[in-house]
Scaffold this motif. Structure first.
Motif, PDB file in Angstrom:
ATOM      1  N   GLU A   1       0.828  -1.194   0.000  1.00 19.34           N
ATOM      2  CA  GLU A   1       0.000   0.000   0.000  1.00 19.34           C
ATOM      3  C   GLU A   1       0.868   1.251   0.000  1.00 19.34           C
ATOM      4  O   GLU A   1       1.921   1.294   0.626  1.00 19.34           O
ATOM      5  CB  GLU A   1      -0.934  -0.001   1.214  1.00 19.34           C
ATOM      6  N   LYS A   2       0.392   2.258  -0.693  1.00 28.58           N
ATOM      7  CA  LYS A   2       1.146   3.508  -0.793  1.00 28.58           C
ATOM      8  C   LYS A   2       0.562   4.532   0.168  1.00 28.58           C
ATOM      9  O   LYS A   2      -0.608   4.883   0.079  1.00 28.58           O
ATOM     10  CB  LYS A   2       1.098   4.033  -2.223  1.00 28.58           C
ATOM     11  N   TYR A   3       1.389   5.007   1.085  1.00 25.94           N
ATOM     12  CA  TYR A   3       0.956   5.979   2.073  1.00 25.94           C
ATOM     13  C   TYR A   3       1.018   7.392   1.490  1.00 25.94           C
ATOM     14  O   TYR A   3       1.785   7.657   0.559  1.00 25.94           O
ATOM     15  CB  TYR A   3       1.843   5.909   3.322  1.00 25.94           C
ATOM     16  N   PRO A   4       0.243   8.311   2.067  1.00 21.35           N
ATOM     17  CA  PRO A   4       0.342   9.717   1.645  1.00 21.35           C
ATOM     18  C   PRO A   4       1.772  10.222   1.848  1.00 21.35           C
ATOM     19  O   PRO A   4       2.424   9.881   2.826  1.00 21.35           O
ATOM     20  CB  PRO A   4      -0.647  10.435   2.575  1.00 21.35           C
ATOM     21  N   GLU A   5       2.236  11.043   0.923  1.00 25.56           N
ATOM     22  CA  GLU A   5       3.614  11.522   0.960  1.00 25.56           C
ATOM     23  C   GLU A   5       3.926  12.274   2.250  1.00 25.56           C
ATOM     24  O   GLU A   5       5.038  12.173   2.775  1.00 25.56           O
ATOM     25  CB  GLU A   5       3.910  12.409  -0.252  1.00 25.56           C
ATOM     26  N   GLU A   6       2.947  13.034   2.768  1.00 25.54           N
ATOM     27  CA  GLU A   6       3.220  13.792   3.987  1.00 25.54           C
ATOM     28  C   GLU A   6       3.471  12.870   5.181  1.00 25.54           C
ATOM     29  O   GLU A   6       4.294  13.166   6.059  1.00 25.54           O
ATOM     30  CB  GLU A   6       2.065  14.744   4.302  1.00 25.54           C
ATOM     31  N   GLU A   7       2.786  11.717   5.198  1.00 25.80           N
ATOM     32  CA  GLU A   7       3.008  10.755   6.283  1.00 25.80           C
ATOM     33  C   GLU A   7       4.375  10.103   6.149  1.00 25.80           C
ATOM     34  O   GLU A   7       5.061   9.868   7.154  1.00 25.80           O
ATOM     35  CB  GLU A   7       1.908   9.695   6.270  1.00 25.80           C
ATOM     36  N   VAL A   8       4.775   9.810   4.925  1.00 31.61           N
ATOM     37  CA  VAL A   8       6.099   9.221   4.690  1.00 31.61           C
ATOM     38  C   VAL A   8       7.198  10.210   5.073  1.00 31.61           C
ATOM     39  O   VAL A   8       8.189   9.847   5.714  1.00 31.61           O
ATOM     40  CB  VAL A   8       6.253   8.799   3.217  1.00 31.61           C
ATOM     41  N   ARG A   9       7.008  11.479   4.699  1.00 35.30           N
ATOM     42  CA  ARG A   9       8.012  12.492   5.041  1.00 35.30           C
ATOM     43  C   ARG A   9       8.118  12.676   6.549  1.00 35.30           C
ATOM     44  O   ARG A   9       9.217  12.860   7.095  1.00 35.30           O
ATOM     45  CB  ARG A   9       7.661  13.823   4.373  1.00 35.30           C
ATOM     46  N   ALA A  10       6.973  12.611   7.236  1.00 35.57           N
ATOM     47  CA  ALA A  10       6.992  12.748   8.701  1.00 35.57           C
ATOM     48  C   ALA A  10       7.777  11.604   9.334  1.00 35.57           C
ATOM     49  O   ALA A  10       8.557  11.809  10.278  1.00 35.57           O
ATOM     50  CB  ALA A  10       5.562  12.773   9.238  1.00 35.57           C
ATOM     51  N   PHE A  11       7.599  10.390   8.801  1.00 37.55           N
ATOM     52  CA  PHE A  11       8.349   9.249   9.327  1.00 37.55           C
ATOM     53  C   PHE A  11       9.837   9.402   9.047  1.00 37.55           C
ATOM     54  O   PHE A  11      10.673   9.165   9.922  1.00 37.55           O
ATOM     55  CB  PHE A  11       7.832   7.952   8.711  1.00 37.55           C
ATOM     56  N   ARG A  12      10.167   9.823   7.828  1.00 37.34           N
ATOM     57  CA  ARG A  12      11.580  10.006   7.484  1.00 37.34           C
ATOM     58  C   ARG A  12      12.232  11.062   8.377  1.00 37.34           C
ATOM     59  O   ARG A  12      13.417  10.973   8.699  1.00 37.34           O
ATOM     60  CB  ARG A  12      11.704  10.414   6.016  1.00 37.34           C
TER      61      ARG A  12
END
Length: 228
Positions: free
Chosen positions: A152-163
């Protein structure tokens, strides 16, 4: 939405051209074009073929909203995927950390002069529990992956927050190892070898747990591979 709009949506979703769809259904491109403009209605045989090709039910294709239905399905799939991966990360992290925790417990028991048997049996119990968690987690994850072949592909903002949290988490885990090593060194210099080993094993349980957990979350978010 009309059937024409739904056909267009599904055709573009799966990257099929009008010519490609016409070839699959053994009709002309003009026929597909007339379906998509609602100038003509597919025969029952072609409706069934379209449903099979697009993986949808006839109610959605003929009278439903394919885009909204797909969005709802994607949201439900992401929720299930997220719930599973979070539980998997916790379970595997716990399984790995228990190995070091068991070693720490054994060494502390050795230091308390309770006898080798108690310490070794405690470590053995930790290993059994760890193995149970790792095996059960691995089987559950394999079963889940067989049913959900697509990441599944997460919203980019959620991925950036994790990074953004990654450097802090990795630095914390590394600092935990260094602090544990320093404490163990000091204790060993005092002649408390078992206590030193137990203290270092405790910090390793924490730091390795963080490393494993972060690694599994990276896999969940696809931090290295954003291909769904």
């Amino acid at each position: 939405m009309s059937i024409g709009s739904n056909v267009i949506f599904y055709r573009k979703k799966y990257g099929i051209t009008q010519e490609g769809l016409a070839e699959k259904l053994e009709v002309t491109r003009q026929t597909v074009s007339r379906w998509e403009t609602d100038a003509a209605f597919p025969e029952m045989e072609k409706l069934i073929a379209l449903c099979g090709l697009f993986g949808c039910d006839m109610e959605t294709l003929v009278r439903g909203d394919a885009a909204a239905r797909t969005a709802d399905e994607q949201a439900a799939n992401l929720k299930a995927y997220d719930r599973h991966m979070n539980a998997f990360a916790v379970q595997i992290t716990a399984g790995v950390s228990l190995i070091f925790a068991g070693l720490a417990a054994m060494l502390f028991l050795f230091a308390a002069v309770t006898g080798d048997f108690a310490g070794k049996m405690t470590f053995f119990c930790f290993i059994i529990l760890s193995a149970a968690l790792l095996i059960a987690g691995g089987i559950a994850h394999a079963d889940f992956c067989r049913e959900h072949l697509q990441r599944e592909k997460y919203p980019e903002e959620e991925v950036r927050a994790f990074r953004g949290k990654l450097p802090l988490l990795m630095a914390g885990a590394t600092a935990c190892v260094l602090v544990g090593a320093a404490i163990a060194f000091i204790l060993a210099r005092q002649g408390w070898d078992y206590v030193a080993g137990g203290a270092f094993s405790t910090t390793m349980a924490i730091s390795v747990g963080i490393y494993v957990y972060v690694g599994l979350l990276s896999s969940k978010y696809g931090a290295k591979d954003r291909t769904p």
